[in-house]
Scaffold this motif. Sequence first.
Motif, PDB file in Angstrom:
ATOM      1  N   ASN A   1       0.767  -1.192  -0.145  1.00  0.00           N
ATOM      2  CA  ASN A   1      -0.029  -0.120   0.051  1.00  0.00           C
ATOM      3  C   ASN A   1       0.807   1.211  -0.099  1.00  0.00           C
ATOM      4  O   ASN A   1       0.469   2.149  -0.504  1.00  0.00           O
TER       5      ASN A   1
ATOM      6  N   TYR B   1       1.919   1.907  -3.615  1.00  0.00           N
ATOM      7  CA  TYR B   1       0.878   2.387  -4.453  1.00  0.00           C
ATOM      8  C   TYR B   1       0.592   3.623  -4.219  1.00  0.00           C
ATOM      9  O   TYR B   1       0.350   4.562  -4.911  1.00  0.00           O
ATOM     10  N   ASN B   2       0.543   4.084  -2.702  1.00  0.00           N
ATOM     11  CA  ASN B   2       0.476   5.410  -2.507  1.00  0.00           C
ATOM     12  C   ASN B   2       1.462   6.395  -2.972  1.00  0.00           C
ATOM     13  O   ASN B   2       1.064   7.551  -3.383  1.00  0.00           O
TER      14      ASN B   2
ATOM     15  N   THR C   1      -6.034   2.531  -1.659  1.00  0.00           N
ATOM     16  CA  THR C   1      -7.000   1.267  -1.492  1.00  0.00           C
ATOM     17  C   THR C   1      -7.868   1.198  -0.568  1.00  0.00           C
ATOM     18  O   THR C   1      -8.546   0.253  -0.508  1.00  0.00           O
TER      19      THR C   1
ATOM     20  N   SER D   1     -10.265  -3.762  -6.741  1.00  0.00           N
ATOM     21  CA  SER D   1      -9.525  -2.558  -7.111  1.00  0.00           C
ATOM     22  C   SER D   1     -10.420  -1.376  -7.129  1.00  0.00           C
ATOM     23  O   SER D   1      -9.877  -0.323  -7.740  1.00  0.00           O
TER      24      SER D   1
ATOM     25  N   THR E   1      -8.771   2.212  -6.168  1.00  0.00           N
ATOM     26  CA  THR E   1      -7.913   2.729  -7.044  1.00  0.00           C
ATOM     27  C   THR E   1      -8.598   3.400  -8.178  1.00  0.00           C
ATOM     28  O   THR E   1      -8.399   4.507  -8.665  1.00  0.00           O
TER      29      THR E   1
ATOM     30  N   PHE F   1      -3.276  -7.197  -7.139  1.00  0.00           N
ATOM     31  CA  PHE F   1      -2.877  -5.709  -6.680  1.00  0.00           C
ATOM     32  C   PHE F   1      -1.751  -5.619  -7.366  1.00  0.00           C
ATOM     33  O   PHE F   1      -1.394  -4.108  -7.571  1.00  0.00           O
TER      34      PHE F   1
ATOM     35  N   ILE G   1      -2.956  -3.110 -10.139  1.00  0.00           N
ATOM     36  CA  ILE G   1      -3.392  -1.836  -9.712  1.00  0.00           C
ATOM     37  C   ILE G   1      -2.309  -0.917 -10.126  1.00  0.00           C
ATOM     38  O   ILE G   1      -2.561   0.380 -10.542  1.00  0.00           O
ATOM     39  N   ILE G   2      -0.876  -1.317 -10.024  1.00  0.00           N
ATOM     40  CA  ILE G   2       0.218  -0.349 -10.632  1.00  0.00           C
ATOM     41  C   ILE G   2      -0.235   0.201 -12.099  1.00  0.00           C
ATOM     42  O   ILE G   2       0.013   1.169 -12.348  1.00  0.00           O
TER      43      ILE G   2
ATOM     44  N   VAL H   1      -3.299   2.448 -12.232  1.00  0.00           N
ATOM     45  CA  VAL H   1      -3.029   3.867 -11.729  1.00  0.00           C
ATOM     46  C   VAL H   1      -2.627   4.431 -13.087  1.00  0.00           C
ATOM     47  O   VAL H   1      -2.959   5.647 -13.329  1.00  0.00           O
TER      48      VAL H   1
END
Length: 286
Positions: free
Chosen positions: A127, A130-131, A146, A169, A172, A210, A213-214, A217
Amino acid sequence: MTAKISIVIPAKNEAHGLQSLLPAIGAICPEAEVVVIDDGSHDETVAICRQNNVRVISHPHSLGNGAAVKTGARAAQGAIMLFMDADGQHQPQDIPRLLEKLNAGYDMVVGARGNGSQAGMHRSLANGFYNRLATWMVGHKVADLTSGFRAVRAEKFRKFLYLLPNGFSYPTTITMGFFRAGYPVAYVPIHAPKRIGKSHLRIARDGVRFLLIIFRVGTLYSPLKIFFPISLLFMLLGLGNYLHSFLTIHRFTNMSALLFIASILIFLIGLVSEQITSLNYRDSER
């Protein structure tokens, strides 16, 4: 807090969590509409909802957390929607803080979990990454990309329903969507205690999700911010390889050509992706 607020709770086999959560919500937000989306539960989730006189909508089988959120968003009648989990990690005591921040002029307010709220070191590290990635992409501080605990203005949230995935997700996607559309987003620090019951996440299965997610984004906000550095890297590798081959064998090698071509193709793919992304947000930016 008035009846214009709808609290949407996706739930799959969360009877134990709902047993304490629903009465607490009723005590803190007595006039709010509460909508529980039963995502194919096999326990007493529906019975607990009916005991607490809240609206429950059941999926015939499990469609996913994101799908449950979309069902709730379509059914909710309030001008403001507040999403929270049914597993006890999102505390009703924090609801007034999110709504107060929303009333300060924001279109979405997210409950940001601290380091002590993360379930395990691997989840905390992921996380955190991701942030930082999202912060770099949007140019604003993203405290929790998330988190599913958030208050939004319903009219603007529904503009992005077609973008939301059916899996885990969705936070996101909606976060990057709001930033891309220029809607103000704020974060309120919260503490998320250990969940009640068994998590539906699996390391092997959802770890891959997950990781995606990258890429989500990047593709949801500005693909060129992802593709251009990669393109530049291949260009530099090509230049380095050409310089080495020129000094050693005085030739332009196939490897140098391949790296240069890859650099150009990656850049062009990013450019096309940027245009496609702009079309995705055409309706929300009108």
